[in-house]
Design a protein around this motif. Structure first.
Motif, PDB file in Angstrom:
ATOM      1  N   TYR A  37       0.812  -1.221   0.000  1.00  0.00           N
ATOM      2  CA  TYR A  37       0.000   0.000   0.000  1.00  0.00           C
ATOM      3  C   TYR A  37       0.842   1.265   0.000  1.00  0.00           C
ATOM      4  CZ  TYR A  37      -0.485   1.746   4.950  1.00  0.00           C
ATOM      5  OH  TYR A  37      -0.309   2.315   6.179  1.00  0.00           O
ATOM      6  N   GLU A 137     -16.563  -4.096  -6.321  1.00  0.00           N
ATOM      7  CA  GLU A 137     -17.398  -3.271  -5.418  1.00  0.00           C
ATOM      8  C   GLU A 137     -17.828  -4.068  -4.193  1.00  0.00           C
ATOM      9  OE1 GLU A 137     -18.782  -3.501  -8.926  1.00  0.00           O
ATOM     10  OE2 GLU A 137     -16.959  -2.283  -9.045  1.00  0.00           O
ATOM     11  N   GLU A 140     -15.108  -4.331  -1.736  1.00  0.00           N
ATOM     12  CA  GLU A 140     -14.892  -3.057  -1.075  1.00  0.00           C
ATOM     13  C   GLU A 140     -15.957  -2.799   0.000  1.00  0.00           C
ATOM     14  OE1 GLU A 140     -14.309   0.271  -3.646  1.00  0.00           O
ATOM     15  OE2 GLU A 140     -14.205   1.636  -1.924  1.00  0.00           O
ATOM     16  N   GLN A 144     -15.280  -1.935   3.839  1.00  0.00           N
ATOM     17  CA  GLN A 144     -15.707  -0.678   4.455  1.00  0.00           C
ATOM     18  C   GLN A 144     -16.641  -0.924   5.633  1.00  0.00           C
ATOM     19  OE1 GLN A 144     -14.247   1.884   3.985  1.00  0.00           O
ATOM     20  NE2 GLN A 144     -13.346   1.784   1.944  1.00  0.00           N
ATOM     21  N   VAL A 281      -4.718  -5.577  -8.828  1.00  0.00           N
ATOM     22  CA  VAL A 281      -5.199  -4.196  -8.766  1.00  0.00           C
ATOM     23  C   VAL A 281      -5.555  -3.723 -10.173  1.00  0.00           C
ATOM     24  CG1 VAL A 281      -4.501  -1.814  -8.314  1.00  0.00           C
ATOM     25  CG2 VAL A 281      -3.882  -3.616  -6.692  1.00  0.00           C
ATOM     26  N   LEU A 286      -8.735  -1.353  -9.898  1.00  0.00           N
ATOM     27  CA  LEU A 286      -8.699  -0.797  -8.539  1.00  0.00           C
ATOM     28  C   LEU A 286      -7.614   0.272  -8.482  1.00  0.00           C
ATOM     29  CD1 LEU A 286      -8.929  -4.162  -6.621  1.00  0.00           C
ATOM     30  CD2 LEU A 286     -10.668  -2.373  -6.613  1.00  0.00           C
ATOM     31  N   GLU A 287      -7.606   1.004  -7.381  1.00  0.00           N
ATOM     32  CA  GLU A 287      -6.646   2.083  -7.180  1.00  0.00           C
ATOM     33  C   GLU A 287      -5.413   1.565  -6.442  1.00  0.00           C
ATOM     34  OE1 GLU A 287      -5.692   5.295  -7.263  1.00  0.00           O
ATOM     35  OE2 GLU A 287      -7.010   5.249  -9.017  1.00  0.00           O
ATOM     36  N   ALA A 290      -4.928   2.828  -2.739  1.00  0.00           N
ATOM     37  CA  ALA A 290      -6.119   2.687  -1.892  1.00  0.00           C
ATOM     38  C   ALA A 290      -5.852   2.772  -0.390  1.00  0.00           C
ATOM     39  CB  ALA A 290      -6.833   1.372  -2.203  1.00  0.00           C
ATOM     40  N   LEU A 294      -5.697  -1.853   1.066  1.00  0.00           N
ATOM     41  CA  LEU A 294      -5.373  -2.427  -0.250  1.00  0.00           C
ATOM     42  C   LEU A 294      -5.435  -3.956  -0.306  1.00  0.00           C
ATOM     43  CD1 LEU A 294      -4.511  -1.710  -3.173  1.00  0.00           C
ATOM     44  CD2 LEU A 294      -2.151  -1.961  -2.435  1.00  0.00           C
ATOM     45  N   GLN A 297      -8.735  -5.662  -0.174  1.00  0.00           N
ATOM     46  CA  GLN A 297      -9.630  -5.491  -1.316  1.00  0.00           C
ATOM     47  C   GLN A 297      -9.137  -6.215  -2.553  1.00  0.00           C
ATOM     48  OE1 GLN A 297     -10.888  -1.312  -1.560  1.00  0.00           O
ATOM     49  NE2 GLN A 297     -10.269  -1.132   0.569  1.00  0.00           N
ATOM     50  N   THR A 298      -7.836  -6.513  -2.593  1.00  0.00           N
ATOM     51  CA  THR A 298      -7.324  -7.200  -3.785  1.00  0.00           C
ATOM     52  C   THR A 298      -7.291  -8.706  -3.594  1.00  0.00           C
ATOM     53  OG1 THR A 298      -5.123  -6.790  -2.924  1.00  0.00           O
ATOM     54  CG2 THR A 298      -5.900  -5.346  -4.664  1.00  0.00           C
TER      55      THR A 298
END
Ligand code: PHE
Length: 459
Positions: A37, A137, A140, A144, A281, A286-287, A290, A294, A297-298
């Protein structure tokens, strides 16, 4: 005779036990969670090059110095530095350097345990199958909503802290050493499997380019400071962890050789983690920047789409828990030895006290991802501030002082005798590095990075 000092905590049972334990300390969340990250947040390739340079020019010489100091002193970092300073005719106030290390370990553990808790939670999330065929999504949202709830994180943080303290309370051979013995090889195998999966995505090339093609325009002085700080963090340097591990090392072992092995393993794990994560990513739009979420989410995305993914995913997060666990015990070991040696506490009592204190401080990190996410000090959340203070300031500063101590305070004969490599090229290069290059590099990066971070200069 100084070199006959013994540690009251015992010794590693063999050279391999030391190598595994020290590698266990080095390889941790820093490699798998943090390295990807911060690389993503600082533009990729150029950041990686600076990090690698720091590993070679700063990390290796300082690790040699720290193990050497630890083995020579055979006490907690505070007392060891005082003893060795006196032995060399210097001021006993060098003990404050040990004190800063003990404090840094305590501060780092407070947030390390929170993130360790996230990983624990993800073992179970993955096992539940929620990531099967998940979309970017979906993954994510799961992340979150998890970091949005303080209570759930608190429970996992508590469990992780208890796990850490249970091992530390058992002492060197039946605690620290046992934990490290079989975990590292498994982690390597799983990382290879993940990299194998990444190679099957169309974006493997993008990932490799991102990691290894330097774009120096994307790098700031602050980024360089973060890269240097990370070299310390990932190798567990600058705060006495490796020093205390060195204090349990037998006199017959070669410090230089073991250092090179530990550093090689640690660097390999970080690069493999990067190779596993960045292609995913890019394949999922993806960003890379992030932030701390990170890998949460990956990796679930990768596991959600590969055959047997739930199985490998669970195994992988378990391995990350183990990696974090063998690191967290080394974060608090310096404080524990100090409480035992200086204040006569038993190991379990010292573990309970420091465990409770670190746990309480960890609540600040938990809240910085939800209720306090808008509370900023110097533009940073509680977690970011703690991370910056420890990894970018305390560890480099500690490392700087350790190299000055090893090169300018300790007598040449003492270091020559401890390292036992003769007065040849290896010894002379080490001494040249710790005397001039390492301190200078740390000072330059440090000053420009801090000025840049507080906005005095823009570089
Ligand atoms: N090296 C560990 C990691 O990369 C973290 C750590 C830092 C451990 C300092 C001990 C001391 O995760």
């Amino acid at each position: 005779m100084a070199q006959q000092r013994n540690s009251i905590h015992g010794e590693w049972s063999s050279r391999w036990a030391f190598i595994l334990a020290a590698t266990g300390s080095a390889v941790g969340l820093g490699n798998i969670w943090k390295f990807p990250y911060i690389t993503g947040a600082n533009g990729g390739g150029a950041f990686v090059i600076v990090y690698l340079l720091c590993i070679v020019a700063i990390g290796i010489p300082i690790m040699i110095a720290e193990i050497m100091i630890g083995r020579r002193g055979r006490r907690n970092p505070i007392h060891t530095l005082q003893l060795l300073a006196e032995e060399a005719g210097a001021h006993p106030r060098w003990r404050y350097l040990g004190g800063m290390g003990v404090l840094a370990g305590f501060l780092i553990l407070s947030y390390y345990s929170v993130i360790g808790g996230w990983v624990l939670a993800y073992v179970f999330r993955t096992a539940s199958g929620v990531f099967d065929e998940a979309t970017a999504e979906g993954v994510e949202t799961v992340f979150q909503s998890f970091v949005g709830q303080p209570m759930a994180q608190m429970v996992w943080h508590t469990i992780f802290m208890i796990m850490t303290m249970v091992v530390v309370s058992r002492g060197v051979q039946s605690g620290l050493e046992k934990a490290a013995r079989f975990l590292m090889p498994g982690l390597f195998v799983l990382l290879f499997i993940l990299v194998g999966y990444s190679m099957t995505t169309d974006s493997f090339g993008d990932g490799v380019r991102y990691l290894f093609q330097p774009d120096f325009a994307a790098l700031t002085a602050k980024g360089v400071l973060i890269a240097m700080g990370h070299a310390f963090f990932t190798l567990s340097l600058g705060m006495g962890a490796i020093m205390i591990y060195g204090s349990y090392l037998s006199h017959n072992e070669s410090i230089v050789r073991t250092t090179l092995m530990i550093v090689a393993a640690d660097t390999a794990v970080s690069l493999l983690a990067g190779l596993a994560i960045f292609p995913i990513v890019f394949a999922n739009n993806l960003e890379p920047g992030a932030g701390p979420g990170l890998i949460f989410q990956t990796l679930p995305l990768a596991f959600g789409h590969m055959p047997g993914g739930t199985f490998f995913g669970v195994l992988f997060f378990i391995m990350v828990v183990f990696a974090a666990w063998t690191s967290s015990i080394s974060l608090i070991e310096p404080a524990i030895t100090w409480m035992v040696e200086r204040h006569g506490l038993t190991r379990p009592a010292a573990c309970i006290i420091s465990g409770v204190l670190t746990w309480v401080l960890g609540i600040g990190t938990v809240l910085s991802f939800n209720d306090w996410s808008d509370v900023r000090l110097f533009g940073k959340t509680f977690f970011d501030l703690l991370d910056f203070l420890t990894a970018s300031i305390m560890l480099p500063l500690g490392g700087l002082c350790i190299s000055i101590f090893a090169a300018w305070v300790m007598l040449r004969e003492t270091t020559l005798q401890e390292l036992a490599i003769g007065n040849g090229t290896v010894y002379r290069s080490w001494r040249f590095l710790v005397r001039y290059i390492t301190p200078l590099a740390v000072i330059v990066v440090f000053v420009s990075g801090i000025l840049n971070a507080i906005g005095v200069v823009t570089l």
